[in-house]
Design an enzyme around this catalytic site. Structure first.
Site, PDB file in Angstrom:
ATOM      1  N   HIS A  18       0.826  -1.427  -0.070  1.00 55.05           N
ATOM      2  CA  HIS A  18       0.114   0.052  -0.056  1.00 55.05           C
ATOM      3  C   HIS A  18       0.920   1.029   0.049  1.00 55.05           C
ATOM      4  O   HIS A  18       0.431   2.420  -0.628  1.00 55.05           O
ATOM      5  CB  HIS A  18      -1.053  -0.159   1.255  1.00 55.05           C
ATOM      6  CG  HIS A  18      -2.083  -1.025   1.051  1.00 55.05           C
ATOM      7  ND1 HIS A  18      -2.653  -1.597   2.235  1.00 55.05           N
ATOM      8  CD2 HIS A  18      -2.423  -1.729  -0.181  1.00 55.05           C
ATOM      9  CE1 HIS A  18      -3.453  -2.759   1.674  1.00 55.05           C
ATOM     10  NE2 HIS A  18      -3.304  -2.615   0.157  1.00 55.05           N
ATOM     11  N   HIS A  41      -8.126  -7.451  -7.991  1.00 53.66           N
ATOM     12  CA  HIS A  41      -8.466  -8.397  -6.915  1.00 53.66           C
ATOM     13  C   HIS A  41      -8.660  -7.567  -5.710  1.00 53.66           C
ATOM     14  O   HIS A  41      -7.652  -7.363  -4.984  1.00 53.66           O
ATOM     15  CB  HIS A  41      -7.535  -9.552  -6.678  1.00 53.66           C
ATOM     16  CG  HIS A  41      -7.177 -10.683  -7.678  1.00 53.66           C
ATOM     17  ND1 HIS A  41      -6.870 -10.281  -8.839  1.00 53.66           N
ATOM     18  CD2 HIS A  41      -7.574 -11.905  -7.566  1.00 53.66           C
ATOM     19  CE1 HIS A  41      -6.850 -11.219  -9.633  1.00 53.66           C
ATOM     20  NE2 HIS A  41      -7.221 -12.454  -9.073  1.00 53.66           N
ATOM     21  N   SER A  94      -6.699  -1.731  -0.716  1.00 54.13           N
ATOM     22  CA  SER A  94      -6.242  -1.102  -1.834  1.00 54.13           C
ATOM     23  C   SER A  94      -7.236  -0.112  -2.512  1.00 54.13           C
ATOM     24  O   SER A  94      -6.953   1.048  -2.981  1.00 54.13           O
ATOM     25  CB  SER A  94      -5.599  -2.016  -2.906  1.00 54.13           C
ATOM     26  OG  SER A  94      -6.420  -2.980  -3.269  1.00 54.13           O
ATOM     27  N   GLU A 112     -13.819  -7.799  -7.507  1.00 49.04           N
ATOM     28  CA  GLU A 112     -13.957  -8.748  -6.377  1.00 49.04           C
ATOM     29  C   GLU A 112     -14.669  -9.966  -6.719  1.00 49.04           C
ATOM     30  O   GLU A 112     -15.964  -9.708  -7.045  1.00 49.04           O
ATOM     31  CB  GLU A 112     -14.242  -8.006  -4.954  1.00 49.04           C
ATOM     32  CG  GLU A 112     -14.637  -8.789  -3.871  1.00 49.04           C
ATOM     33  CD  GLU A 112     -13.205  -9.698  -3.576  1.00 49.04           C
ATOM     34  OE1 GLU A 112     -12.154  -9.256  -3.706  1.00 49.04           O
ATOM     35  OE2 GLU A 112     -13.307 -11.048  -3.330  1.00 49.04           O
ATOM     36  N   ASP A 137     -14.747 -12.046 -12.020  1.00 47.85           N
ATOM     37  CA  ASP A 137     -13.353 -12.349 -12.019  1.00 47.85           C
ATOM     38  C   ASP A 137     -12.364 -11.061 -12.541  1.00 47.85           C
ATOM     39  O   ASP A 137     -12.797 -10.467 -13.637  1.00 47.85           O
ATOM     40  CB  ASP A 137     -13.176 -13.420 -13.357  1.00 47.85           C
ATOM     41  CG  ASP A 137     -11.737 -13.791 -13.379  1.00 47.85           C
ATOM     42  OD1 ASP A 137     -10.927 -13.633 -12.658  1.00 47.85           O
ATOM     43  OD2 ASP A 137     -11.473 -14.154 -14.742  1.00 47.85           O
ATOM     44  N   GLY A 138     -11.553 -10.754 -11.786  1.00 46.66           N
ATOM     45  CA  GLY A 138     -10.524  -9.458 -12.161  1.00 46.66           C
ATOM     46  C   GLY A 138      -9.754  -9.604 -13.290  1.00 46.66           C
ATOM     47  O   GLY A 138      -9.449  -8.857 -13.963  1.00 46.66           O
ATOM     48  N   ASP A 158      -3.504  -8.463  -7.605  1.00 50.13           N
ATOM     49  CA  ASP A 158      -3.140  -9.199  -6.174  1.00 50.13           C
ATOM     50  C   ASP A 158      -4.057  -9.941  -5.654  1.00 50.13           C
ATOM     51  O   ASP A 158      -4.852 -10.002  -4.896  1.00 50.13           O
ATOM     52  CB  ASP A 158      -3.428  -7.622  -5.093  1.00 50.13           C
ATOM     53  CG  ASP A 158      -3.054  -7.875  -3.897  1.00 50.13           C
ATOM     54  OD1 ASP A 158      -2.398  -8.883  -3.427  1.00 50.13           O
ATOM     55  OD2 ASP A 158      -3.649  -7.257  -2.815  1.00 50.13           O
TER      56      ASP A 158
HETATM   57  C1  LIG Z   1      -5.155 -10.600  -1.522  1.00 53.42           C
HETATM   58  S1  LIG Z   1      -6.672 -10.077  -1.480  1.00 53.42           S
HETATM   59  C2  LIG Z   1      -7.009  -8.448  -1.952  1.00 53.42           C
HETATM   60  C3  LIG Z   1      -6.600  -7.246  -1.114  1.00 53.42           C
HETATM   61  C4  LIG Z   1      -6.432  -6.051  -1.905  1.00 53.42           C
HETATM   62  N1  LIG Z   1      -6.072  -6.027  -3.155  1.00 53.42           N
HETATM   63  C5  LIG Z   1      -5.852  -4.925  -0.782  1.00 53.42           C
HETATM   64  O1  LIG Z   1      -4.622  -4.833  -1.134  1.00 53.42           O
HETATM   65  O2  LIG Z   1      -6.598  -4.456  -0.128  1.00 53.42           O
HETATM   66  C6  LIG Z   1      -7.478 -11.105  -2.772  1.00 53.42           C
HETATM   67  C7  LIG Z   1      -8.870 -10.983  -3.035  1.00 53.42           C
HETATM   68  O3  LIG Z   1      -9.350 -11.478  -4.355  1.00 53.42           O
HETATM   69  C8  LIG Z   1     -10.336 -12.247  -4.412  1.00 53.42           C
HETATM   70  N2  LIG Z   1     -10.355 -13.110  -5.564  1.00 53.42           N
HETATM   71  C9  LIG Z   1     -10.077 -14.143  -5.708  1.00 53.42           C
HETATM   72  N3  LIG Z   1     -10.062 -14.570  -6.806  1.00 53.42           N
HETATM   73  C10 LIG Z   1     -10.424 -13.470  -7.734  1.00 53.42           C
HETATM   74  C11 LIG Z   1     -10.636 -13.326  -9.023  1.00 53.42           C
HETATM   75  N4  LIG Z   1     -10.657 -14.343  -9.913  1.00 53.42           N
HETATM   76  N5  LIG Z   1     -11.160 -12.189  -9.391  1.00 53.42           N
HETATM   77  C12 LIG Z   1     -11.401 -11.183  -8.505  1.00 53.42           C
HETATM   78  N6  LIG Z   1     -11.316 -11.249  -7.227  1.00 53.42           N
HETATM   79  C13 LIG Z   1     -10.883 -12.734  -6.816  1.00 53.42           C
HETATM   80  C14 LIG Z   1     -10.514 -12.463  -2.987  1.00 53.42           C
HETATM   81  O4  LIG Z   1     -11.784 -12.993  -2.817  1.00 53.42           O
HETATM   82  C15 LIG Z   1      -9.755 -11.698  -2.192  1.00 53.42           C
HETATM   83  O5  LIG Z   1     -10.700 -10.607  -1.465  1.00 53.42           O
END
Ligand SMILES: C[S@@+](CC[C@H](N)C(=O)[O-])C[C@H]1O[C@@H](n2cnc3c(N)ncnc32)[C@H](O)[C@@H]1O
Length: 272
Positions: A18, A41, A94, A112, A137-138, A158
């Site tokens: 961050h 993500h 983030s 998300e 899906d991101g 991420d």
């Molecule tokens: C490491 S965390 C993210 C933290 C965030 N980026 C932050 O820094 O505050 C990963 C997130 O990705 C989500 N996730 C998992 N697979 C995903 C996908 N294919 N597309 C989008 N989100 C996904 C999970 O539910 C989780 O909330």
């Protein structure tokens, strides 16, 4: 999908990620022209540090909890101000950091997948007119939205690394994204458990034709089962970012229980 970021929010890895995110966004803000941020993500956006999850792991207490009194300038100071602005019991993720640093001409798309976290994120970002949440899906979100018409921006990838082939998925997604948007800044987060997997991933990023990229490694002394080492690959880092992150790591690492010599910034291709 078992991963919930609430268990880990505000840990040592979040702090470095961050601070780096803030540095890139402040750099992009130096020019008047609009930029776009893509957070593939995104998580829930805001985390309760007094909640069951944060208390169970104690990761936030050992992370951002050690930084509350830190006075710093530059991007590190700006990120800490933003964190303190949320109050002692709350940690901004983030997409919330990005939303708070947008100017009226900029925008954010945050994806998300987890329905509950996506819903929380929608509520968290509802007050920001230029922020949009995609539940899903991101990696698809990136494919559908790059290149941005602004032609300037940041892509944060991420993932939770729950799946064995996450490095491969991230490598493919990066290659596709870079092909469409080669001038963007990319922040790619990865755990350093599978060192060979991380090296293969670096190779894939370089094979996409990247000409300027650096790598940030950081590790803390931790009990066996906890994540203790992580990295950030930064493609097209802004001018001065290398020096700024080196300085930030020298401040953060001792406060976060950094393992000796384990915090470093290195060019993997190109340099200033
Ligand atoms: C490491 S965390 C993210 C933290 C965030 N980026 C932050 O820094 O505050 C990963 C997130 O990705 C989500 N996730 C998992 N697979 C995903 C996908 N294919 N597309 C989008 N989100 C996904 C999970 O539910 C989780 O909330």
């Amino acid at each position: 999908m078992n991963y919930r970021h609430a268990f880990h929010a505000g840990n040592f890895a979040d702090a470095v990620k961050h601070a780096a995110l803030t540095a890139v966004l402040l750099y992009l803000s130096r020019k008047e022209a609009a930029f776009a941020v893509f957070d593939s993500h995104a998580g829930a956006g805001r985390y309760d540090l007094k909640g069951r999850e944060a208390k169970k792991t104690g990761e936030a207490a050992a992370g951002v909890g050690k930084l509350r009194a830190l006075k710093a300038d530059g991007a590190l100071g700006a990120w800490l101000d933003l964190v303190r602005g949320e109050g002692e019991d709350t940690y901004p993720g983030s997409p919330l950091i990005a939303a708070k640093l947008l100017r009226p001409q900029d925008r954010l798309i945050a994806a998300e997948m987890h329905p509950q976290d996506a819903q929380t994120l929608k509520e968290t970002l509802a007050q920001f007119r230029k922020a949009r949440v995609v539940e899903g899906d991101g990696y698809r979100m990136l494919a559908a939205n790059l290149p941005p018409p602004e032609r300037r921006g940041l892509v944060l990838i991420d993932p939770p690394f729950e799946e064995d082939d996450e490095f491969e998925q991230m490598g493919r997604a990066f290659t596709n994204a870079y092909r469409r948007f080669a001038t963007g800044v990319y922040l790619l987060w990865f755990p350093l458990k599978d060192v060979a997997g991380a090296e293969r991933f670096m190779g894939e990023v370089l094979a996409a034709g990247v000409t300027k990229a650096l790598r940030i490694d950081f590790a803390v002394e931790a009990k066996e089962e906890k994540l203790s080492a992580a990295g950030l690959l930064v493609v097209n880092p802004p001018f001065g970012f290398f020096d700024e992150m080196e300085k930030n790591l020298s401040v953060l690492s001792p406060l976060l229980g950094g393992a000796a010599g384990a915090a470093k910034v290195s060019w993997i291709v190109g340099a200033e």
